[in-house]
Design an enzyme around this catalytic site. Structure first.
Site, PDB file in Angstrom:
ATOM      1  N   CYS A 177      15.422  23.314 -10.255  1.00 19.68           N
ATOM      2  CA  CYS A 177      14.997  23.390  -8.845  1.00 19.68           C
ATOM      3  C   CYS A 177      15.069  24.809  -8.281  1.00 19.68           C
ATOM      4  O   CYS A 177      14.425  25.116  -7.291  1.00 19.68           O
ATOM      5  CB  CYS A 177      15.825  22.441  -7.985  1.00 19.68           C
ATOM      6  SG  CYS A 177      15.607  20.732  -8.477  1.00 19.68           S
ATOM      7  N   HIS A 190      14.797  24.618  -0.529  1.00 18.79           N
ATOM      8  CA  HIS A 190      14.413  23.642  -1.546  1.00 18.79           C
ATOM      9  C   HIS A 190      14.503  22.254  -0.908  1.00 18.79           C
ATOM     10  O   HIS A 190      15.466  21.940  -0.221  1.00 18.79           O
ATOM     11  CB  HIS A 190      15.355  23.738  -2.742  1.00 18.79           C
ATOM     12  CG  HIS A 190      15.178  22.625  -3.721  1.00 18.79           C
ATOM     13  ND1 HIS A 190      13.947  22.265  -4.202  1.00 18.79           N
ATOM     14  CD2 HIS A 190      16.065  21.769  -4.286  1.00 18.79           C
ATOM     15  CE1 HIS A 190      14.086  21.235  -5.020  1.00 18.79           C
ATOM     16  NE2 HIS A 190      15.369  20.918  -5.092  1.00 18.79           N
ATOM     17  N   ASN A 197      11.296  15.609  -3.832  1.00 18.43           N
ATOM     18  CA  ASN A 197      11.835  16.774  -4.532  1.00 18.43           C
ATOM     19  C   ASN A 197      10.879  17.169  -5.661  1.00 18.43           C
ATOM     20  O   ASN A 197      10.797  16.483  -6.671  1.00 18.43           O
ATOM     21  CB  ASN A 197      13.222  16.418  -5.082  1.00 18.43           C
ATOM     22  CG  ASN A 197      13.890  17.577  -5.797  1.00 18.43           C
ATOM     23  OD1 ASN A 197      13.247  18.589  -6.086  1.00 18.43           O
ATOM     24  ND2 ASN A 197      15.166  17.432  -6.087  1.00 18.43           N
TER      25      ASN A 197
HETATM   26  O1  UT7 Z   1      17.214  19.180  -6.585  1.00 13.59           O
HETATM   27  C1  UT7 Z   1      18.565  19.486  -6.550  1.00 13.59           C
HETATM   28  C2  UT7 Z   1      19.389  18.429  -7.088  1.00 13.59           C
HETATM   29  N1  UT7 Z   1      19.377  17.164  -6.460  1.00 13.59           N
HETATM   30  C3  UT7 Z   1      19.923  16.931  -5.269  1.00 13.59           C
HETATM   31  O2  UT7 Z   1      20.199  17.823  -4.524  1.00 13.59           O
HETATM   32  C4  UT7 Z   1      20.256  15.508  -4.920  1.00 13.59           C
HETATM   33  C5  UT7 Z   1      21.610  15.418  -4.314  1.00 13.59           C
HETATM   34  N2  UT7 Z   1      22.036  14.101  -3.983  1.00 13.59           N
HETATM   35  C6  UT7 Z   1      21.447  13.298  -3.058  1.00 13.59           C
HETATM   36  O3  UT7 Z   1      20.426  13.661  -2.494  1.00 13.59           O
HETATM   37  C7  UT7 Z   1      22.110  11.992  -2.685  1.00 13.59           C
HETATM   38  O4  UT7 Z   1      23.381  11.941  -3.281  1.00 13.59           O
HETATM   39  C8  UT7 Z   1      21.285  10.741  -3.117  1.00 13.59           C
HETATM   40  C9  UT7 Z   1      20.074  10.595  -2.210  1.00 13.59           C
HETATM   41  C10 UT7 Z   1      20.881  10.874  -4.562  1.00 13.59           C
HETATM   42  C11 UT7 Z   1      22.137   9.467  -2.949  1.00 13.59           C
HETATM   43  O5  UT7 Z   1      22.688   9.347  -1.671  1.00 13.59           O
HETATM   44  P1  UT7 Z   1      24.229   8.976  -1.484  1.00 13.59           P
HETATM   45  O6  UT7 Z   1      24.441   8.812  -0.048  1.00 13.59           O
HETATM   46  O7  UT7 Z   1      25.032  10.021  -2.187  1.00 13.59           O
HETATM   47  O8  UT7 Z   1      24.322   7.552  -2.178  1.00 13.59           O
HETATM   48  P2  UT7 Z   1      25.164   7.090  -3.459  1.00 13.59           P
HETATM   49  O9  UT7 Z   1      24.658   7.763  -4.679  1.00 13.59           O
HETATM   50  O10 UT7 Z   1      26.615   7.214  -3.151  1.00 13.59           O
HETATM   51  O11 UT7 Z   1      24.795   5.574  -3.508  1.00 13.59           O
HETATM   52  C12 UT7 Z   1      25.178   4.680  -2.462  1.00 13.59           C
HETATM   53  C13 UT7 Z   1      24.768   3.272  -2.875  1.00 13.59           C
HETATM   54  C14 UT7 Z   1      25.255   2.891  -4.262  1.00 13.59           C
HETATM   55  O12 UT7 Z   1      25.650   1.543  -4.216  1.00 13.59           O
HETATM   56  P3  UT7 Z   1      27.207   1.157  -4.135  1.00 13.59           P
HETATM   57  O13 UT7 Z   1      27.819   1.740  -5.376  1.00 13.59           O
HETATM   58  O14 UT7 Z   1      27.696   1.773  -2.877  1.00 13.59           O
HETATM   59  O15 UT7 Z   1      27.177  -0.331  -4.116  1.00 13.59           O
HETATM   60  C15 UT7 Z   1      24.015   3.009  -5.115  1.00 13.59           C
HETATM   61  O16 UT7 Z   1      24.017   2.133  -6.218  1.00 13.59           O
HETATM   62  O17 UT7 Z   1      23.340   3.176  -2.898  1.00 13.59           O
HETATM   63  C16 UT7 Z   1      22.924   2.618  -4.147  1.00 13.59           C
HETATM   64  N3  UT7 Z   1      21.618   3.170  -4.500  1.00 13.59           N
HETATM   65  C17 UT7 Z   1      20.474   2.660  -4.025  1.00 13.59           C
HETATM   66  N4  UT7 Z   1      20.200   1.620  -3.218  1.00 13.59           N
HETATM   67  C18 UT7 Z   1      18.923   1.367  -2.915  1.00 13.59           C
HETATM   68  C19 UT7 Z   1      21.337   4.236  -5.270  1.00 13.59           C
HETATM   69  N5  UT7 Z   1      20.004   4.439  -5.320  1.00 13.59           N
HETATM   70  C20 UT7 Z   1      19.444   3.469  -4.544  1.00 13.59           C
HETATM   71  C21 UT7 Z   1      18.120   3.168  -4.193  1.00 13.59           C
HETATM   72  N6  UT7 Z   1      17.902   2.116  -3.377  1.00 13.59           N
HETATM   73  N7  UT7 Z   1      17.065   3.897  -4.616  1.00 13.59           N
END
Ligand code: UT7
Length: 323
Positions: free
Chosen positions: A114, A250, A280
């Site tokens: 990225c 980004h 992204n």
């Molecule tokens: O390009 C540079 C690199 N990438 C980034 O900068 C990405 C950085 N990270 C993020 O943008 C965020 O961490 C995400 C958008 C990927 C995720 O958001 P989050 O608030 O950190 O959520 P999480 O990963 O803690 O997931 C929360 C819940 C989980 O369920 P439980 O364990 O709480 O029951 C996941 O399983 O959301 C669930 N989950 C989803 N639910 C519905 C994960 N993906 C999805 C989805 N739809 N697509």
């Protein structure tokens, strides 16, 4: 007299097909509400048959050359940031060179995921300032959809395809307020490989592999690293955050953009946001967002614009440009 790299044109390209969150919710267990709330993404462009990183990069480069009003044969350097090349070798930059018809100069790819465009810009700026080249195309182009695991809801909803390009020209100037790249800083920390990587490659599995990410951890590192490198570049230039006209970040997650802006005390209205429309697009996201803001008239000559990115590696960096 000092040599500076002056930005003289921008361009971008997106695949024709748009995929909404609702369409993804038909394929994996997710919802428009979750994706919008957690990332700010509403839709993404996905490459179709015949659309590749190379074709998108070439289309963006053509637009940037037209905006600069120059012919392809005056380009003597192409640096292309990508993590999804058309072929394992040769570099996609050489395909762009061939398709533009500007053979004979330097052309190579930069792999910094990225942060690929920021790395490409840093390398091109250094080469222009040392006189190795005079006019450069700096491109970020990706087809992330080809390395996404379409069964992993935690990653497949986050990425999109696209390309952005700029033309840089070396010019002599001693005026500190003249246009040009003012200061850049790049970083990498290889200890965090397991937080964001692709589980394949030519030398390991002999396959391309798919994206694997521990999103929450990446998120925390992103906000800290970005705020740090932005401060570093502001200090190097001797200016404060409120002197910036625009920040072109980004586009990974709207919450990362908001968190970074808040840490720096930067007004939200100064941050260019395209993550809602493009998701992204990795190395493409910064030049794509830059081109959009130039074409819609927000970014104009004379303004101070900060570019920044963070991604796999980890890699991160920022660059301050006087337009
Ligand atoms: O390009 C540079 C690199 N990438 C980034 O900068 C990405 C950085 N990270 C993020 O943008 C965020 O961490 C995400 C958008 C990927 C995720 O958001 P989050 O608030 O950190 O959520 P999480 O990963 O803690 O997931 C929360 C819940 C989980 O369920 P439980 O364990 O709480 O029951 C996941 O399983 O959301 C669930 N989950 C989803 N639910 C519905 C994960 N993906 C999805 C989805 N739809 N697509």
């Amino acid at each position: 007299m000092g040599r500076r790299s002056v930005l003289i044109g921008t361009g971008s390209a997106l695949p024709a097909r748009i995929v909404t969150n609702a369409e993804l919710a038909d394929q994996v267990d997710t919802s428009d509400e979750w994706i919008v709330e957690r990332s700010g993404i509403r839709q993404r462009h996905i490459a179709g048959e015949g659309e590749t990183t190379g074709t998108l990069a070439t289309a963006a480069a053509r637009q940037a050359l037209a905006a600069a009003g120059i012919e392809p044969d005056s380009i003597d350097l192409i640096v292309l940031g990508t993590t999804t090349p058309d072929q394992t070798f040769p570099a996609t930059a050489t395909l762009v060179q061939r398709d533009l018809g500007c053979a004979g100069g330097i052309a190579f790819d930069v792999a910094a995921v990225c942060s690929g465009f920021l790395y490409a810009l840093g390398v091109a700026d250094a080469m222009l300032r040392t006189g190795m080249a005079h006019r450069a195309l700096v491109i970020g182009a990706e087809t992330m959809s080809r390395i996404v695991d379409w069964e992993d809801r935690a990653t497949c909803v986050l990425f999109g395809d696209g390309a952005g390009a700029i033309v840089l020209e070396a010019r002599e100037s001693d005026d500190p307020s003249a246009p040009g790249v003012i200061a850049s800083r790049l970083h990498a920390d290889g200890r965090h490989n397991e937080l964001l990587f692709v589980d394949g490659g030519p030398s390991t599995t002999g396959t391309v592999g798919k994206i694997r990410m521990k999103g929450k951890e990446v998120f925390k590192h992103a906000v800290t690293n970005l705020a740090d490198v932005l401060r570093e570049v502001l200090d190097a230039a001797g200016i404060s955050a409120d002197e910036l006209d625009w920040v072109v970040p980004h586009q990974a997650n709207k919450r990362i953009l908001d968190g970074t802006a808040k840490k720096l005390g930067l007004a939200a209205e100064k941050v260019i946001v395209t993550v809602d429309r493009h998701a992204n697009t990795s190395a493409a996201s910064v030049p794509l967002a830059l081109d959009i803001a130039v074409r819609d008239g927000r970014i104009v000559p004379g303004q101070l614009v900060m570019l920044e990115a963070m991604g796999g590696g980890f890699t991160w960096g920022a660059s301050l440009i006087r337009m």
